[in-house]
Write a protein that holds these residues in place. Structure first.
Motif, PDB file in Angstrom:
ATOM      1  N   GLY A 139      12.934 -43.744  -3.117  1.00  0.00           N
ATOM      2  CA  GLY A 139      11.681 -43.081  -2.870  1.00  0.00           C
ATOM      3  C   GLY A 139      10.589 -43.380  -4.204  1.00  0.00           C
ATOM      4  N   LEU A 140       9.852 -42.311  -4.639  1.00  0.00           N
ATOM      5  CA  LEU A 140       8.828 -42.439  -5.297  1.00  0.00           C
ATOM      6  C   LEU A 140       9.458 -42.014  -6.631  1.00  0.00           C
ATOM      7  CD1 LEU A 140       5.988 -40.621  -3.431  1.00  0.00           C
ATOM      8  CD2 LEU A 140       6.246 -43.133  -4.076  1.00  0.00           C
ATOM      9  N   LYS A 141       8.986 -42.588  -7.757  1.00  0.00           N
ATOM     10  CA  LYS A 141       9.502 -42.310  -9.100  1.00  0.00           C
ATOM     11  C   LYS A 141       8.374 -40.935  -9.465  1.00  0.00           C
ATOM     12  CE  LYS A 141      11.001 -46.888 -10.135  1.00  0.00           C
ATOM     13  NZ  LYS A 141      10.729 -48.041 -11.083  1.00  0.00           N
ATOM     14  N   ASN A 142       9.081 -40.340 -10.936  1.00  0.00           N
ATOM     15  CA  ASN A 142       8.099 -39.151 -11.123  1.00  0.00           C
ATOM     16  C   ASN A 142       6.785 -39.425 -11.723  1.00  0.00           C
ATOM     17  OD1 ASN A 142      10.341 -37.463 -10.687  1.00  0.00           O
ATOM     18  ND2 ASN A 142      11.272 -37.688 -12.743  1.00  0.00           N
ATOM     19  N   HIS A 143       6.600 -40.734 -12.232  1.00  0.00           N
ATOM     20  CA  HIS A 143       5.349 -41.090 -12.703  1.00  0.00           C
ATOM     21  C   HIS A 143       4.263 -41.282 -11.580  1.00  0.00           C
ATOM     22  CE1 HIS A 143       6.776 -45.220 -12.079  1.00  0.00           C
ATOM     23  NE2 HIS A 143       5.510 -45.553 -12.213  1.00  0.00           N
ATOM     24  N   GLU A 144       5.015 -41.525 -10.285  1.00  0.00           N
ATOM     25  CA  GLU A 144       3.937 -41.878  -9.235  1.00  0.00           C
ATOM     26  C   GLU A 144       3.804 -40.432  -8.515  1.00  0.00           C
ATOM     27  OE1 GLU A 144       6.117 -46.206  -8.050  1.00  0.00           O
ATOM     28  OE2 GLU A 144       6.965 -44.354  -7.586  1.00  0.00           O
ATOM     29  N   LEU A 145       4.773 -39.771  -8.511  1.00  0.00           N
ATOM     30  CA  LEU A 145       4.462 -38.228  -7.930  1.00  0.00           C
ATOM     31  C   LEU A 145       3.407 -37.628  -8.946  1.00  0.00           C
ATOM     32  CD1 LEU A 145       8.066 -37.139  -7.024  1.00  0.00           C
ATOM     33  CD2 LEU A 145       5.938 -37.532  -5.501  1.00  0.00           C
ATOM     34  N   ASP A 146       3.432 -37.871 -10.192  1.00  0.00           N
ATOM     35  CA  ASP A 146       2.536 -37.268 -11.064  1.00  0.00           C
ATOM     36  C   ASP A 146       0.929 -37.760 -10.686  1.00  0.00           C
ATOM     37  OD1 ASP A 146       4.249 -36.001 -12.973  1.00  0.00           O
ATOM     38  OD2 ASP A 146       4.061 -38.083 -14.060  1.00  0.00           O
ATOM     39  N   LEU A 147       0.858 -38.702  -9.890  1.00  0.00           N
ATOM     40  CA  LEU A 147      -0.649 -38.900  -9.317  1.00  0.00           C
ATOM     41  C   LEU A 147      -0.932 -38.124  -8.142  1.00  0.00           C
ATOM     42  CD1 LEU A 147      -0.293 -43.008  -9.461  1.00  0.00           C
ATOM     43  CD2 LEU A 147      -1.569 -41.218 -11.137  1.00  0.00           C
ATOM     44  N   CYS A 148       0.264 -37.389  -7.522  1.00  0.00           N
ATOM     45  CA  CYS A 148      -0.056 -36.590  -6.188  1.00  0.00           C
ATOM     46  C   CYS A 148      -0.348 -35.172  -6.231  1.00  0.00           C
ATOM     47  CB  CYS A 148       1.472 -36.853  -5.435  1.00  0.00           C
ATOM     48  SG  CYS A 148       1.738 -38.498  -5.180  1.00  0.00           S
ATOM     49  N   HIS A 149      -1.114 -34.943  -5.360  1.00  0.00           N
ATOM     50  CA  HIS A 149      -1.668 -33.320  -5.510  1.00  0.00           C
ATOM     51  C   HIS A 149      -0.586 -32.369  -4.627  1.00  0.00           C
ATOM     52  CE1 HIS A 149      -5.458 -35.610  -5.454  1.00  0.00           C
ATOM     53  NE2 HIS A 149      -5.637 -34.741  -6.498  1.00  0.00           N
ATOM     54  N   TYR A 150       0.109 -32.841  -3.911  1.00  0.00           N
ATOM     55  CA  TYR A 150       1.381 -32.452  -3.005  1.00  0.00           C
ATOM     56  C   TYR A 150       2.384 -33.202  -2.772  1.00  0.00           C
ATOM     57  CZ  TYR A 150      -2.621 -29.250  -1.474  1.00  0.00           C
ATOM     58  OH  TYR A 150      -3.704 -28.253  -1.620  1.00  0.00           O
ATOM     59  N   LEU A 151       3.603 -32.572  -2.787  1.00  0.00           N
ATOM     60  CA  LEU A 151       4.727 -33.327  -2.106  1.00  0.00           C
ATOM     61  C   LEU A 151       4.797 -33.047  -0.556  1.00  0.00           C
ATOM     62  CD1 LEU A 151       7.881 -32.123  -4.301  1.00  0.00           C
ATOM     63  CD2 LEU A 151       6.613 -34.105  -4.628  1.00  0.00           C
ATOM     64  N   LEU A 152       4.916 -34.177   0.075  1.00  0.00           N
ATOM     65  CA  LEU A 152       4.764 -34.122   1.504  1.00  0.00           C
ATOM     66  C   LEU A 152       6.235 -34.218   2.098  1.00  0.00           C
ATOM     67  CD1 LEU A 152       3.382 -34.333   4.053  1.00  0.00           C
ATOM     68  CD2 LEU A 152       3.507 -36.724   3.928  1.00  0.00           C
ATOM     69  N   ARG A 153       6.687 -32.961   2.801  1.00  0.00           N
ATOM     70  CA  ARG A 153       8.101 -32.819   3.204  1.00  0.00           C
ATOM     71  C   ARG A 153       8.197 -32.802   4.702  1.00  0.00           C
ATOM     72  NH1 ARG A 153      11.565 -32.144  -1.270  1.00  0.00           N
ATOM     73  NH2 ARG A 153      10.637 -30.660  -2.457  1.00  0.00           N
ATOM     74  N   ILE A 154       9.238 -33.477   4.924  1.00  0.00           N
ATOM     75  CA  ILE A 154       9.859 -33.582   6.640  1.00  0.00           C
ATOM     76  C   ILE A 154      11.054 -32.708   6.782  1.00  0.00           C
ATOM     77  CG2 ILE A 154      10.450 -34.875   8.674  1.00  0.00           C
ATOM     78  CD1 ILE A 154       8.804 -37.174   7.471  1.00  0.00           C
ATOM     79  N   PRO A 155      10.825 -31.569   7.423  1.00  0.00           N
ATOM     80  CA  PRO A 155      11.877 -30.557   7.417  1.00  0.00           C
ATOM     81  C   PRO A 155      13.205 -31.274   8.214  1.00  0.00           C
ATOM     82  CG  PRO A 155      10.120 -29.193   7.610  1.00  0.00           C
ATOM     83  CD  PRO A 155       9.697 -30.785   7.878  1.00  0.00           C
ATOM     84  N   CYS A 156      14.408 -31.363   7.815  1.00  0.00           N
ATOM     85  CA  CYS A 156      15.541 -31.933   8.750  1.00  0.00           C
ATOM     86  C   CYS A 156      16.717 -31.396   7.844  1.00  0.00           C
ATOM     87  CB  CYS A 156      15.425 -33.511   8.481  1.00  0.00           C
ATOM     88  SG  CYS A 156      15.354 -34.494   6.849  1.00  0.00           S
ATOM     89  N   ASN A 157      17.842 -32.049   8.509  1.00  0.00           N
ATOM     90  CA  ASN A 157      19.342 -31.497   8.092  1.00  0.00           C
ATOM     91  C   ASN A 157      19.484 -31.522   6.524  1.00  0.00           C
ATOM     92  OD1 ASN A 157      21.623 -31.095   7.798  1.00  0.00           O
ATOM     93  ND2 ASN A 157      22.559 -32.845   8.708  1.00  0.00           N
TER      94      ASN A 157
END
Length: 241
Positions: A119-137
């Motif tokens: 997935g995405l690394k923490n420093h890449e998530l630092d560039l994001c305004h939101y986490l995008l979730r897909i609800p699943c099991n």
């Protein structure tokens, strides 16, 4: 309609996944694909998996960093299935669509998807305004890359009003049968069942009541009613021979 949404793939390992993402995007009317240092691209596997979405692949832009890929975007959402130790604003795929699919401001919005295995690394998530979730099991929350993109693009497609409702056959062309026509049908049905020896006097009321409930739920149209009446007439004529 959804051209302000940019699907951004970070360091995709398998070129087939890039092709599958292109196909998923084209299914939902999206064509803005951005690639951050893909391992192999262009590649025959990507073209094969695109299955006709070659135009999305041809127009895909390749960048050396995520910073470059999202620099013209006002809103950045990073897809993540893993919980983070630091609280982060998050939206589900559906909430994302409800919030931005019909946004009149038409801001550029980046949908960022990370590597297949990590997935995405923490420093890449630092560039994001939101986490995008897909609800699943929760016991198995890891989605295939193309499947994750498909879900998000689908929500955007439906919410933006582009959903195409297919019409099968002659649905809706014939008017529903009137109460008078249905009553004539019930009388015809009861008489036919009596003629062929199926209906017994002591059970006729309960059987007809159930049959009425059945056909009333169905809401027959006039063409369907004509077919049933034809079957009843055939049964009566055949029984008389």
């Amino acid at each position: 309609m959804l051209s302000n949404f940019k699907v951004v793939l970070v360091e995709t390992s398998h070129p087939g996944n890039i092709g599958a993402v292109a196909r998923a995007m084209k299914n939902m009317g999206m064509d803005q694909l951005r690639l951050v240092t893909p391992k192999f691209f262009p590649h025959a596997d990507a073209t094969a998996r695109a299955s006709g979405a070659d135009d999305v692949l041809r127009s895909a832009q390749v960048y050396e960093s995520l910073v470059e890929a999202i620099k013209d975007c006002q809103i950045v959402l990073g897809a993540s299935a893993r919980d983070r130790t630091i609280s982060w604003p998050s939206v589900t795929a559906r909430e994302c669509a409800e919030k931005w699919a019909n946004d009149a401001s038409r801001e550029n919005i980046a949908l960022v998807f990370g590597r297949e295995n990590s997935g995405l690394k923490n420093h890449e998530l630092d560039l994001c305004h939101y986490l995008l979730r897909i609800p699943c099991n929760p016991a198995y929350s890891s989605l295939n890359l193309a499947a994750a993109v498909q879900v998000v693009c689908y929500e955007l497609y439906v919410t933006s009003g582009q959903e195409h409702v297919s019409s099968i056959g002659d649905r809706g062309e014939d008017p529903l049968a009137t109460a008078e026509q249905m009553e004539a049908f019930y009388q015809h049905l009861q008489q036919t069942m009596a003629d062929i020896g199926f209906l017994h006097p002591e059970r006729s009321k309960s059987i007809m009541r159930r049959l009425r409930r059945l056909f009333n739920r169905t809401q027959l149209d006039t063409k369907e009613l004509d077919i049933l009446r034809g079957i009843l007439r055939f049964s009566q004529n055949h029984n008389l021979k």
